[in-house]
Motif scaffolding. Structure first.
Motif, PDB file in Angstrom:
ATOM      1  N   THR A  32       0.831  -1.210   0.000  1.00 17.80           N
ATOM      2  CA  THR A  32       0.000   0.000   0.000  1.00 17.80           C
ATOM      3  C   THR A  32       0.862   1.254   0.000  1.00 17.80           C
ATOM      4  O   THR A  32       0.563   2.238  -0.690  1.00 17.80           O
ATOM      5  N   GLU A  33       1.927   1.217   0.811  1.00 14.30           N
ATOM      6  CA  GLU A  33       2.850   2.364   0.833  1.00 14.30           C
ATOM      7  C   GLU A  33       3.455   2.594  -0.541  1.00 14.30           C
ATOM      8  O   GLU A  33       3.588   3.743  -0.991  1.00 14.30           O
ATOM      9  N   ASN A  34       3.862   1.480  -1.196  1.00 13.35           N
ATOM     10  CA  ASN A  34       4.427   1.601  -2.549  1.00 13.35           C
ATOM     11  C   ASN A  34       3.397   2.175  -3.525  1.00 13.35           C
ATOM     12  O   ASN A  34       3.718   3.026  -4.357  1.00 13.35           O
ATOM     13  N   TYR A  35       2.155   1.693  -3.381  1.00 16.82           N
ATOM     14  CA  TYR A  35       1.087   2.220  -4.238  1.00 16.82           C
ATOM     15  C   TYR A  35       0.873   3.710  -3.986  1.00 16.82           C
ATOM     16  O   TYR A  35       0.623   4.484  -4.917  1.00 16.82           O
ATOM     17  N   GLU A  36       0.952   4.094  -2.723  1.00 17.48           N
ATOM     18  CA  GLU A  36       0.764   5.512  -2.392  1.00 17.48           C
ATOM     19  C   GLU A  36       1.855   6.370  -3.006  1.00 17.48           C
ATOM     20  O   GLU A  36       1.598   7.486  -3.484  1.00 17.48           O
ATOM     21  N   ILE A  37       3.113   5.836  -2.983  1.00 13.96           N
ATOM     22  CA  ILE A  37       4.227   6.578  -3.603  1.00 13.96           C
ATOM     23  C   ILE A  37       3.992   6.709  -5.105  1.00 13.96           C
ATOM     24  O   ILE A  37       4.136   7.798  -5.690  1.00 13.96           O
ATOM     25  N   GLU A  38       3.606   5.571  -5.725  1.00 10.34           N
ATOM     26  CA  GLU A  38       3.345   5.589  -7.174  1.00 10.34           C
ATOM     27  C   GLU A  38       2.184   6.529  -7.496  1.00 10.34           C
ATOM     28  O   GLU A  38       2.216   7.264  -8.489  1.00 10.34           O
ATOM     29  N   LEU A  39       1.170   6.493  -6.652  1.00 10.40           N
ATOM     30  CA  LEU A  39       0.013   7.354  -6.865  1.00 10.40           C
ATOM     31  C   LEU A  39       0.415   8.822  -6.767  1.00 10.40           C
ATOM     32  O   LEU A  39      -0.051   9.659  -7.568  1.00 10.40           O
ATOM     33  N   LYS A  40       1.266   9.131  -5.787  1.00 10.52           N
ATOM     34  CA  LYS A  40       1.745  10.515  -5.638  1.00 10.52           C
ATOM     35  C   LYS A  40       2.510  10.959  -6.873  1.00 10.52           C
ATOM     36  O   LYS A  40       2.320  12.089  -7.370  1.00 10.52           O
ATOM     37  N   GLN A  41       3.373  10.054  -7.362  1.00 10.13           N
ATOM     38  CA  GLN A  41       4.143  10.376  -8.566  1.00 10.13           C
ATOM     39  C   GLN A  41       3.216  10.586  -9.770  1.00 10.13           C
ATOM     40  O   GLN A  41       3.420  11.510 -10.573  1.00 10.13           O
ATOM     41  N   LEU A  42       2.215   9.714  -9.891  1.00 10.87           N
ATOM     42  CA  LEU A  42       1.267   9.843 -10.998  1.00 10.87           C
ATOM     43  C   LEU A  42       0.478  11.147 -10.896  1.00 10.87           C
ATOM     44  O   LEU A  42       0.212  11.801 -11.913  1.00 10.87           O
ATOM     45  N   LYS A  43       0.101  11.513  -9.658  1.00  9.98           N
ATOM     46  CA  LYS A  43      -0.614  12.768  -9.474  1.00  9.98           C
ATOM     47  C   LYS A  43       0.239  13.959  -9.892  1.00  9.98           C
ATOM     48  O   LYS A  43      -0.257  14.913 -10.511  1.00  9.98           O
ATOM     49  N   GLU A  44       1.535  13.905  -9.522  1.00  8.00           N
ATOM     50  CA  GLU A  44       2.447  14.985  -9.910  1.00  8.00           C
ATOM     51  C   GLU A  44       2.570  15.061 -11.429  1.00  8.00           C
ATOM     52  O   GLU A  44       2.574  16.156 -12.015  1.00  8.00           O
ATOM     53  N   LYS A  45       2.699  13.880 -12.067  1.00  5.85           N
ATOM     54  CA  LYS A  45       2.819  13.847 -13.529  1.00  5.85           C
ATOM     55  C   LYS A  45       1.542  14.364 -14.193  1.00  5.85           C
ATOM     56  O   LYS A  45       1.604  15.117 -15.186  1.00  5.85           O
ATOM     57  N   ILE A  46       0.397  13.970 -13.628  1.00  8.38           N
ATOM     58  CA  ILE A  46      -0.886  14.446 -14.161  1.00  8.38           C
ATOM     59  C   ILE A  46      -0.979  15.961 -14.041  1.00  8.38           C
ATOM     60  O   ILE A  46      -1.448  16.658 -14.954  1.00  8.38           O
ATOM     61  N   ALA A  47      -0.501  16.469 -12.868  1.00  8.03           N
ATOM     62  CA  ALA A  47      -0.527  17.920 -12.667  1.00  8.03           C
ATOM     63  C   ALA A  47       0.341  18.635 -13.710  1.00  8.03           C
ATOM     64  O   ALA A  47      -0.043  19.680 -14.261  1.00  8.03           O
ATOM     65  N   GLN A  48       1.543  18.027 -13.974  1.00  7.99           N
ATOM     66  CA  GLN A  48       2.425  18.610 -14.991  1.00  7.99           C
ATOM     67  C   GLN A  48       1.757  18.594 -16.362  1.00  7.99           C
ATOM     68  O   GLN A  48       1.809  19.587 -17.108  1.00  7.99           O
ATOM     69  N   LEU A  49       1.149  17.460 -16.701  1.00  8.68           N
ATOM     70  CA  LEU A  49       0.469  17.349 -18.001  1.00  8.68           C
ATOM     71  C   LEU A  49      -0.702  18.322 -18.101  1.00  8.68           C
ATOM     72  O   LEU A  49      -0.945  18.900 -19.173  1.00  8.68           O
ATOM     73  N   GLU A  50      -1.418  18.469 -16.990  1.00  6.66           N
ATOM     74  CA  GLU A  50      -2.528  19.418 -17.005  1.00  6.66           C
ATOM     75  C   GLU A  50      -2.037  20.833 -17.209  1.00  6.66           C
ATOM     76  O   GLU A  50      -2.654  21.623 -17.953  1.00  6.66           O
ATOM     77  N   ASN A  51      -0.897  21.167 -16.549  1.00  7.85           N
ATOM     78  CA  ASN A  51      -0.314  22.504 -16.740  1.00  7.85           C
ATOM     79  C   ASN A  51       0.116  22.703 -18.185  1.00  7.85           C
ATOM     80  O   ASN A  51      -0.107  23.768 -18.776  1.00  7.85           O
ATOM     81  N   SER A  52       0.764  21.634 -18.742  1.00 13.32           N
ATOM     82  CA  SER A  52       1.227  21.712 -20.133  1.00 13.32           C
ATOM     83  C   SER A  52       0.046  21.852 -21.091  1.00 13.32           C
ATOM     84  O   SER A  52       0.075  22.652 -22.031  1.00 13.32           O
ATOM     85  N   LEU A  53      -1.006  21.062 -20.802  1.00 12.82           N
ATOM     86  CA  LEU A  53      -2.194  21.117 -21.638  1.00 12.82           C
ATOM     87  C   LEU A  53      -2.849  22.489 -21.559  1.00 12.82           C
ATOM     88  O   LEU A  53      -3.290  23.047 -22.575  1.00 12.82           O
ATOM     89  N   ASP A  54      -2.839  23.059 -20.366  1.00 13.56           N
ATOM     90  CA  ASP A  54      -3.433  24.382 -20.182  1.00 13.56           C
ATOM     91  C   ASP A  54      -2.679  25.428 -20.983  1.00 13.56           C
ATOM     92  O   ASP A  54      -3.284  26.294 -21.640  1.00 13.56           O
ATOM     93  N   SER A  55      -1.341  25.286 -20.942  1.00 14.64           N
ATOM     94  CA  SER A  55      -0.501  26.229 -21.700  1.00 14.64           C
ATOM     95  C   SER A  55      -0.758  26.084 -23.183  1.00 14.64           C
ATOM     96  O   SER A  55      -0.904  27.083 -23.914  1.00 14.64           O
ATOM     97  N   GLN A  56      -0.815  24.823 -23.624  1.00 13.89           N
ATOM     98  CA  GLN A  56      -1.064  24.578 -25.048  1.00 13.89           C
ATOM     99  C   GLN A  56      -2.441  25.075 -25.466  1.00 13.89           C
ATOM    100  O   GLN A  56      -2.612  25.590 -26.568  1.00 13.89           O
TER     101      GLN A  56
END
Length: 381
Positions: A286-310
């Motif tokens: 579960t801890e590993n999943y939480e770390i992966e989930l956090k990383q995915l959330k950060e990546k999603i946030a980056q993609l959302e920012n990039s998409l917003d800029s585009q």
């Protein structure tokens, strides 16, 4: 030689009134003559008559009232009543039992607990009427004891004929103690006959009740061994050893249960340990999943920012394209309306004359071409 047959005694019918009345009257007379308070037990013939009773009817209120004074004289401790109830329950399978037990319960209720002879219930019924199913013998005995002590306390405060023996004297403390024990015994037997307690409940309650203060020492063990040898030849020895066998089997059964429960406990501990390990593994995962989930959330946030800029850039481009489109449309429209169409119309008019003015048409067409070439160059920028 013909055997002389003894005449058979007619079975007891009707109710137990005649038996109790004749016994009590005879015993009362004997007690007065001997000036003794010794209670005579039922004779063998009386016991046989009781065992062979058929279709007995309950004692009437009048019979109960008539028996009250004479029974208090001849059987103040109620040992006789206990003996009758024991015989009744022992021979219940032969049709004896239910009516006799209920009659004796009502007698006790009238003699001691001042209940009316007209009542169809007893003190034992009153103490168990609020319970459903099986009766808790310890609670039942405690409540019965409390009721009895309350009655005795009131009798001591106001002594009357109901508490006197045939000699006119109050019953002795020893008789009170025996009376209390017999009332409790009758209550237990009543519950047993009604099916409100199991036989095993009675066995364990009585053994606990009368052995809880006993301490078994080494010399006591010798006395027990001698007693068991002495009783071997007596009729009651079988029941005694049945009782011993009952508790021996119970101990063996309890030991088997203990061993099985211990095995089950070990099994349960292993299961718990396995589940704990699985839980720990799940927590790590579960801890590993939480770390992966956090990383995915950060990546999603980056993609959302990039998409917003585009999206913002795309919106600006659309605006520019729209402006350019409008400019192209406007310039092309102006070219066609103001420069191309008029010149082409003039050229067409010049060529349609009787004497075509080709030089005018050629000039205007050259101007059209120049304007179109200029527009093409502007579009290519």
């Amino acid at each position: 030689m013909n055997d002389i047959k003894k005449p058979q005694r007619a079975p007891l019918t009707g109710s137990i009134f005649e038996l109790l009345h004749s016994f009590a009257s005879k015993t009362s007379k004997e007690l007065k003559e001997k000036k003794s308070t010794t209670i005579t037990k039922l004779s063998i013939s009386q016991q046989s008559l009781l065992k062979n009773s058929i279709d007995l009817k309950p004692l009437s209120a009048k019979q109960l009232a008539e028996l009250k004074p004479i029974l208090l004289n001849v059987d103040p401790s109620f040992s006789l009543i206990v003996q009758i109830v024991l015989i009744a329950i022992e021979h219940k399978k032969h049709g004896v039992g239910t009516v006799i037990v209920e009659d004796c319960a009502r007698l006790i209720s009238i003699l001691i607990f001042n209940m009316s002879a007209d009542t169809q219930t007893s003190i034992y019924f009153s103490l168990t009427s609020g319970s459903q199913g099986k009766v808790d013998l310890e609670r039942f005995a405690a409540n019965l004891d409390a009721q009895y002590k309350s009655v005795i306390r009131l009798q001591n405060e106001d002594v009357d004929e109901s508490n006197l023996t045939n000699t006119g004297e109050p019953i002795s403390p020893a008789t009170v103690k025996k009376q209390q024990q017999n009332i409790s015994t009758l209550g237990i037997l009543w519950c047993l006959s009604k099916g409100r307690v199991a036989p095993t409940d009675v066995i364990e309650f009585l053994c606990h009740q009368y052995s809880k203060d006993i301490v078994i020492e080494e010399e006591t063990k010798t006395d027990i061994a001698l007693f068991l040898n002495q009783i071997l030849s007596k009729p009651e020895s079988k029941k005694l050893f049945q009782l011993i066998k009952y508790f021996t089997d119970k101990v063996s059964g309890s030991e088997r249960i203990r061993i099985n429960e211990q095995k089950e406990l070990v099994k349960q501990k292993k299961t718990i340990n396995s589940l704990m390990q699985e839980l720990n593994d799940n927590e790590t995962q579960t801890e590993n999943y939480e770390i992966e989930l956090k990383q995915l959330k950060e990546k999603i946030a980056q993609l959302e920012n990039s998409l917003d800029s585009q999206q913002k850039l795309g919106t600006a481009d659309v605006v520019h394209l729209k402006d350019d489109h409008n400019k192209v449309k406007s310039k092309t429209l102006n070219l066609l309306e103001e420069d191309v169409m008029p010149l082409l119309q003039t050229s067409l008019h010049a060529l349609n004359k009787d004497t075509p003015k080709t030089h005018v048409a050629i000039h205007h067409i050259d101007l059209v071409l120049e304007n179109i070439e200029g527009t093409i160059k502007w579009l290519k920028k």
